[in-house]
Design a protein around this motif. Structure first.
Motif, PDB file in Angstrom:
ATOM      1  N   UNK A  15      -3.303  -1.603 -18.740  1.00 14.79           N
ATOM      2  CA  UNK A  15      -2.748  -0.275 -18.954  1.00 14.79           C
ATOM      3  C   UNK A  15      -2.250  -0.214 -20.389  1.00 14.79           C
ATOM      4  N   UNK A  16      -2.913   0.613 -21.192  1.00 10.69           N
ATOM      5  CA  UNK A  16      -2.501   0.832 -22.578  1.00 10.69           C
ATOM      6  C   UNK A  16      -1.512   1.982 -22.606  1.00 10.69           C
ATOM      7  N   UNK A  17      -0.330   1.713 -23.107  1.00  7.62           N
ATOM      8  CA  UNK A  17       0.731   2.713 -23.169  1.00  7.62           C
ATOM      9  C   UNK A  17       0.913   3.139 -24.622  1.00  7.62           C
ATOM     10  N   UNK A  43     -10.547  -0.695  -5.730  1.00 10.07           N
ATOM     11  CA  UNK A  43      -9.877   0.389  -6.457  1.00 10.07           C
ATOM     12  C   UNK A  43      -8.465  -0.101  -6.749  1.00 10.07           C
ATOM     13  N   UNK A  44      -8.050   0.002  -8.005  1.00 13.91           N
ATOM     14  CA  UNK A  44      -6.759  -0.551  -8.422  1.00 13.91           C
ATOM     15  C   UNK A  44      -5.858   0.537  -8.984  1.00 13.91           C
ATOM     16  N   UNK A  45      -4.564   0.323  -8.879  1.00 18.81           N
ATOM     17  CA  UNK A  45      -3.618   1.298  -9.401  1.00 18.81           C
ATOM     18  C   UNK A  45      -2.469   0.620 -10.146  1.00 18.81           C
ATOM     19  N   UNK A  46      -1.819   1.396 -10.955  1.00 16.64           N
ATOM     20  CA  UNK A  46      -0.537   1.036 -11.560  1.00 16.64           C
ATOM     21  C   UNK A  46       0.514   1.991 -10.998  1.00 16.64           C
ATOM     22  N   UNK A  68      -1.408   5.549 -12.352  1.00 18.29           N
ATOM     23  CA  UNK A  68      -2.828   5.668 -12.685  1.00 18.29           C
ATOM     24  C   UNK A  68      -3.652   4.871 -11.691  1.00 18.29           C
ATOM     25  N   UNK A  69      -4.924   5.261 -11.541  1.00 16.17           N
ATOM     26  CA  UNK A  69      -5.845   4.532 -10.688  1.00 16.17           C
ATOM     27  C   UNK A  69      -7.204   4.458 -11.339  1.00 16.17           C
ATOM     28  N   UNK A  70      -7.981   3.425 -10.968  1.00 15.36           N
ATOM     29  CA  UNK A  70      -9.297   3.225 -11.546  1.00 15.36           C
ATOM     30  C   UNK A  70     -10.253   2.723 -10.483  1.00 15.36           C
ATOM     31  N   UNK A  78       6.786  -1.907 -14.332  1.00 14.22           N
ATOM     32  CA  UNK A  78       5.421  -1.513 -14.031  1.00 14.22           C
ATOM     33  C   UNK A  78       4.741  -2.575 -13.171  1.00 14.22           C
ATOM     34  N   UNK A  79       4.049  -2.106 -12.151  1.00 13.09           N
ATOM     35  CA  UNK A  79       3.370  -2.983 -11.207  1.00 13.09           C
ATOM     36  C   UNK A  79       1.901  -2.580 -11.064  1.00 13.09           C
TER      37      UNK A  79
END
Length: 122
Positions: A81-83, A33-36, A49-51, A94-95
């Motif tokens: 991550x599309x901004x 599970x990954x996050x920004x 955000x997380x995915x 952003x990390x």
């Protein structure tokens, strides 16, 4: 050795778009599970955000919901991550971050990359 390498930041005008990438290595990315997260100047880390590992479940902070889109390519061990519709208040470093409990909005996971700077200014 775990490595998270972010890229794609830059300067955009309000209303503009950017696409961030995070190349991961040293762990089983496809199962993670990954996050920004992001950090604006003078402020604390903020979860963005997380995915899920499959990409089927995505969560967003209220501040970015409807404007940002998280995605991943497990064949390339890369997180995106599309901004879109950027606002000045999106200015931050952003990390991508790991490890994280599934569904967590922890803003400070143990591992982060060096970050990529996003500046929104006219």
């Amino acid at each position: 050795e775990v490595q998270l390498v972010e890229s794609g930041g830059g300067t955009a005008e309000p209303g503009g778009s950017l696409r961030l990438s995070c190349a991961a290595s040293g762990f089983t990315f496809a199962s993670a599970y990954m996050t920004w997260v992001r950090q604006a100047p003078g402020k604390e880390l903020e979860w963005v955000s997380g995915i899920s590992s499959s990409g089927s479940s995505k969560l967003y902070a209220d501040s970015v919901k409807g404007r940002f889109t998280i995605s991943r390519d497990n064949t390339k061990s890369t997180l995106y991550l599309q901004l879109n519709t950027l606002k000045p208040e999106d200015t931050a470093k952003y990390y991508c971050a790991w490890p994280v409990v599934v569904g967590s909005n922890n803003p400070n996971p143990p591992r982060r990359g060096q970050g990529t700077q996003v500046t929104v200014s006219s």
